[in-house]
Motif scaffolding. Structure first.
Motif, PDB file in Angstrom:
ATOM      1  N   GLU A   1       0.847  -1.176   0.000  1.00  0.00           N
ATOM      2  CA  GLU A   1       0.000   0.000   0.000  1.00  0.00           C
ATOM      3  C   GLU A   1       0.892   1.238   0.000  1.00  0.00           C
ATOM      4  OE1 GLU A   1      -2.332   2.033  -0.103  1.00  0.00           O
ATOM      5  OE2 GLU A   1      -4.273   1.058   0.024  1.00  0.00           O
ATOM      6  N   HIS A   2       0.268   2.392   0.085  1.00  0.00           N
ATOM      7  CA  HIS A   2       0.982   3.670   0.048  1.00  0.00           C
ATOM      8  C   HIS A   2       1.808   3.809   1.319  1.00  0.00           C
ATOM      9  CE1 HIS A   2       1.424   7.639  -1.750  1.00  0.00           C
ATOM     10  NE2 HIS A   2       1.276   8.191  -0.554  1.00  0.00           N
ATOM     11  N   GLY A   3       3.123   3.847   1.175  1.00  0.00           N
ATOM     12  CA  GLY A   3       3.994   3.976   2.330  1.00  0.00           C
ATOM     13  C   GLY A   3       5.415   3.588   1.980  1.00  0.00           C
ATOM     14  N   MET A   4       6.322   3.809   2.925  1.00  0.00           N
ATOM     15  CA  MET A   4       7.720   3.448   2.749  1.00  0.00           C
ATOM     16  C   MET A   4       7.905   1.972   3.070  1.00  0.00           C
ATOM     17  SD  MET A   4      10.712   4.649   1.963  1.00  0.00           S
ATOM     18  CE  MET A   4      12.348   3.908   1.963  1.00  0.00           C
ATOM     19  N   PRO A   5       8.387   1.158   2.117  1.00  0.00           N
ATOM     20  CA  PRO A   5       8.531  -0.277   2.371  1.00  0.00           C
ATOM     21  C   PRO A   5       9.813  -0.601   3.140  1.00  0.00           C
ATOM     22  CG  PRO A   5       9.205   0.215   0.126  1.00  0.00           C
ATOM     23  CD  PRO A   5       8.733   1.520   0.725  1.00  0.00           C
ATOM     24  N   THR A   6       9.678  -1.385   4.196  1.00  0.00           N
ATOM     25  CA  THR A   6      10.840  -1.825   4.972  1.00  0.00           C
ATOM     26  C   THR A   6      10.791  -3.333   5.149  1.00  0.00           C
ATOM     27  OG1 THR A   6       9.964  -1.842   7.238  1.00  0.00           O
ATOM     28  CG2 THR A   6      10.520   0.320   6.303  1.00  0.00           C
ATOM     29  N   ASP A   7      11.846  -3.874   5.749  1.00  0.00           N
ATOM     30  CA  ASP A   7      11.861  -5.311   6.042  1.00  0.00           C
ATOM     31  C   ASP A   7      11.790  -5.593   7.539  1.00  0.00           C
ATOM     32  OD1 ASP A   7      14.365  -4.545   6.887  1.00  0.00           O
ATOM     33  OD2 ASP A   7      15.480  -5.926   5.593  1.00  0.00           O
ATOM     34  N   SER A   8      11.463  -4.541   8.328  1.00  0.00           N
ATOM     35  CA  SER A   8      11.494  -4.767   9.773  1.00  0.00           C
ATOM     36  C   SER A   8      10.518  -3.929  10.584  1.00  0.00           C
ATOM     37  CB  SER A   8      12.910  -4.487  10.303  1.00  0.00           C
ATOM     38  OG  SER A   8      13.263  -3.136  10.058  1.00  0.00           O
ATOM     39  N   TYR A   9       9.887  -2.928   9.984  1.00  0.00           N
ATOM     40  CA  TYR A   9       9.063  -2.005  10.781  1.00  0.00           C
ATOM     41  C   TYR A   9       7.852  -1.571   9.979  1.00  0.00           C
ATOM     42  CZ  TYR A   9       7.602   2.027  13.547  1.00  0.00           C
ATOM     43  OH  TYR A   9       6.868   2.904  14.301  1.00  0.00           O
ATOM     44  N   GLY A  10       6.769  -1.290  10.701  1.00  0.00           N
ATOM     45  CA  GLY A  10       5.590  -0.713  10.083  1.00  0.00           C
ATOM     46  C   GLY A  10       4.383  -1.621  10.142  1.00  0.00           C
ATOM     47  N   GLY A  11       3.313  -1.186   9.468  1.00  0.00           N
ATOM     48  CA  GLY A  11       2.086  -1.960   9.422  1.00  0.00           C
ATOM     49  C   GLY A  11       2.141  -3.041   8.359  1.00  0.00           C
ATOM     50  N   THR A  12       1.068  -3.800   8.264  1.00  0.00           N
ATOM     51  CA  THR A  12       0.959  -4.837   7.241  1.00  0.00           C
ATOM     52  C   THR A  12       1.167  -4.227   5.866  1.00  0.00           C
ATOM     53  OG1 THR A  12      -0.597  -6.056   8.636  1.00  0.00           O
ATOM     54  CG2 THR A  12      -0.559  -6.611   6.282  1.00  0.00           C
ATOM     55  N   CYS A  13       1.963  -4.897   5.056  1.00  0.00           N
ATOM     56  CA  CYS A  13       2.441  -4.315   3.798  1.00  0.00           C
ATOM     57  C   CYS A  13       1.317  -3.790   2.909  1.00  0.00           C
ATOM     58  CB  CYS A  13       3.260  -5.353   3.035  1.00  0.00           C
ATOM     59  SG  CYS A  13       4.063  -4.708   1.551  1.00  0.00           S
ATOM     60  N   GLY A  14       0.237  -4.540   2.777  1.00  0.00           N
ATOM     61  CA  GLY A  14      -0.814  -4.182   1.836  1.00  0.00           C
ATOM     62  C   GLY A  14      -1.964  -3.396   2.421  1.00  0.00           C
ATOM     63  N   ILE A  15      -1.799  -2.859   3.638  1.00  0.00           N
ATOM     64  CA  ILE A  15      -2.868  -2.125   4.309  1.00  0.00           C
ATOM     65  C   ILE A  15      -2.360  -0.748   4.729  1.00  0.00           C
ATOM     66  CG2 ILE A  15      -4.454  -2.115   6.284  1.00  0.00           C
ATOM     67  CD1 ILE A  15      -4.291  -5.160   6.305  1.00  0.00           C
ATOM     68  N   LEU A  16      -3.137   0.291   4.476  1.00  0.00           N
ATOM     69  CA  LEU A  16      -2.750   1.640   4.887  1.00  0.00           C
ATOM     70  C   LEU A  16      -2.615   1.735   6.403  1.00  0.00           C
ATOM     71  CD1 LEU A  16      -4.886   4.099   2.703  1.00  0.00           C
ATOM     72  CD2 LEU A  16      -2.393   3.950   2.770  1.00  0.00           C
ATOM     73  N   ASN A  17      -1.609   2.468   6.864  1.00  0.00           N
ATOM     74  CA  ASN A  17      -1.487   2.730   8.296  1.00  0.00           C
ATOM     75  C   ASN A  17      -1.151   4.196   8.507  1.00  0.00           C
ATOM     76  OD1 ASN A  17       1.607   3.059   8.735  1.00  0.00           O
ATOM     77  ND2 ASN A  17       1.437   1.198   7.494  1.00  0.00           N
ATOM     78  N   ASP A  18      -1.275   4.670   9.738  1.00  0.00           N
ATOM     79  CA  ASP A  18      -1.227   6.109   9.987  1.00  0.00           C
ATOM     80  C   ASP A  18       0.173   6.698  10.029  1.00  0.00           C
ATOM     81  OD1 ASP A  18      -0.474   5.011  12.400  1.00  0.00           O
ATOM     82  OD2 ASP A  18      -2.056   5.929  13.585  1.00  0.00           O
ATOM     83  N   VAL A  19       1.223   5.863   9.932  1.00  0.00           N
ATOM     84  CA  VAL A  19       2.574   6.423   9.826  1.00  0.00           C
ATOM     85  C   VAL A  19       3.151   6.202   8.428  1.00  0.00           C
ATOM     86  CG1 VAL A  19       3.093   6.267  12.277  1.00  0.00           C
ATOM     87  CG2 VAL A  19       3.652   4.338  10.782  1.00  0.00           C
ATOM     88  N   TYR A  20       2.423   5.530   7.562  1.00  0.00           N
ATOM     89  CA  TYR A  20       2.828   5.315   6.167  1.00  0.00           C
ATOM     90  C   TYR A  20       4.220   4.681   6.053  1.00  0.00           C
ATOM     91  CZ  TYR A  20      -1.271   8.129   5.255  1.00  0.00           C
ATOM     92  OH  TYR A  20      -2.569   8.596   5.227  1.00  0.00           O
ATOM     93  N   ILE A  21       4.466   3.701   6.907  1.00  0.00           N
ATOM     94  CA  ILE A  21       5.638   2.836   6.808  1.00  0.00           C
ATOM     95  C   ILE A  21       5.124   1.402   6.827  1.00  0.00           C
ATOM     96  CG2 ILE A  21       7.831   2.123   7.819  1.00  0.00           C
ATOM     97  CD1 ILE A  21       8.057   4.857   9.113  1.00  0.00           C
TER      98      ILE A  21
END
Length: 328
Positions: free
Chosen positions: A154-174
């Motif tokens: 989803e819309h956000g910065m892709p990482t391999d260790s931090y953030g919300g579920t990859c395919g779902i928007l979250n409020d910090v966009y990571i």
């Protein structure tokens, strides 16, 4: 846990601000950004291609896409790629170069570009990112442009260790996508970098610095800029080792005002910096009446020169860049 981290980050807003320092750095730099930060990274690259040798764009479209219009920015340049007129954009770009408002376009040919757009991005669809790719191919060889369009993000910065579920928007966009976007981007721009493990810590120092001194005509907030920004300095760079500079632009709703140091601390750049002797500069935009989401100016809320080297925001960040290099 995410809410607790955000609380700690927001408490950090009250921390003391240091004067931005100078380091033993190369005379050129690279840039990257997410969303509005992606548009700003592209603008900064095009405006200052004489000293910016590459750009990594996460969920962004072509230079001057909005044509100075907020409605075009929020519609065409996010979701209607068929309405993006590259001929008009290229005409403006050439005119700006001819009149000295951006660096000569021939400089772009020596650079490298990385473009990422997730398959599940519902904010800025892939077709817009592909228009950016088309824009750049007018100035840079295809071999120097790397595109990544196959990650289910989803819309956000892709990482391999931090953030919300990859395919779902979250409020910090990571987004935790099992994909280290910061490393992949910097490795394409420079080549031969060491890749940090997904569990790597951060051994350098994240410093809050005063941005206000880089805006001479009015307070930083006048131009949609925060009074403070962040810079990450690995211990080797702090000790005088020759290092390289990368400037990372956050997206809307991702600045210090909204999430504290979350983007600067968790977007993935710092671990790459530790292993490969990079300093990462994180300039910070903020909300004003004409910019309620704290976006970078890529449609003209600070004035008609927003995409040129006469832009208030671009000029301020350029001064920050030159300070770190000992030139300002």
């Amino acid at each position: 846990m995410m809410g607790y981290i955000l609380l700690l980050a927001l408490i950090g807003l009250c921390s003391a601000q240091s004067r931005l320092g100078s380091y033993n750095l190369d005379s050129t730099a690279t840039v990257s950004g997410l969303s509005s930060g992606a548009y700003m990274a592209n603008q900064f690259h095009v405006a200052h291609s004489g000293k910016v040798t590459g750009a990594a764009i996460f969920a962004g479209g072509p230079y001057y896409c909005a044509l100075g219009n907020a409605l075009t920015a929020s519609t065409t340049c996010m979701k209607i790629p068929s309405a993006i007129g590259l001929l008009a954009i290229r005409t403006y770009t050439q005119t700006a170069a001819n009149t000295g408002f951006i660096d000569p376009l021939s400089n772009l040919g020596r650079g490298r570009v990385f473009i990422f757009s997730g398959t599940k991005d519902s904010v800025l669809i892939q077709g817009v990112a592909k228009k950016l790719q088309e824009f750049y191919t007018g100035y840079i060889s295809s071999a120097s442009i790397k595109t990544v369009y196959n990650v289910a993000a989803e819309h956000g910065m892709p990482t391999d260790s931090y953030g919300g579920t990859c395919g779902i928007l979250n409020d910090v966009y990571i987004n935790n996508c099992n994909y280290n976007g910061a490393y992949e981007a910097l490795n394409h721009l420079y080549g031969g970098l060491q890749k940090p493990s997904s569990s790597a810590g951060q051994s350098g120092q994240l410093i809050l610095f005063d941005q206000s001194e880089f805006f001479n005509l009015a307070p930083a907030i006048t131009y949609g800029m925060d009074s403070a920004g962040y810079i990450y300095v690995p211990s080797a760079c702090a000790s005088g080792t020759r290092c390289r500079l990368h400037i990372a632009f956050h997206g809307c709703l991702q600045g210090r005002e909204k999430v504290g140091d979350t983007f600067a601390r968790y977007a993935g750049y710092n671990q790459v910096a530790d292993l490969n002797n990079f300093i990462i500069l994180y300039p910070q935009a903020r909300t004003i009446l004409t910019n309620p989401n704290g976006c970078w100016d890529w449609w003209g809320y600070t004035g008609i020169a927003y995409a040129t080297n006469d832009s208030f925001q671009i000029t301020g960040v350029d001064r920050m860049m030159r300070r770190t290099q000992g030139l300002y």
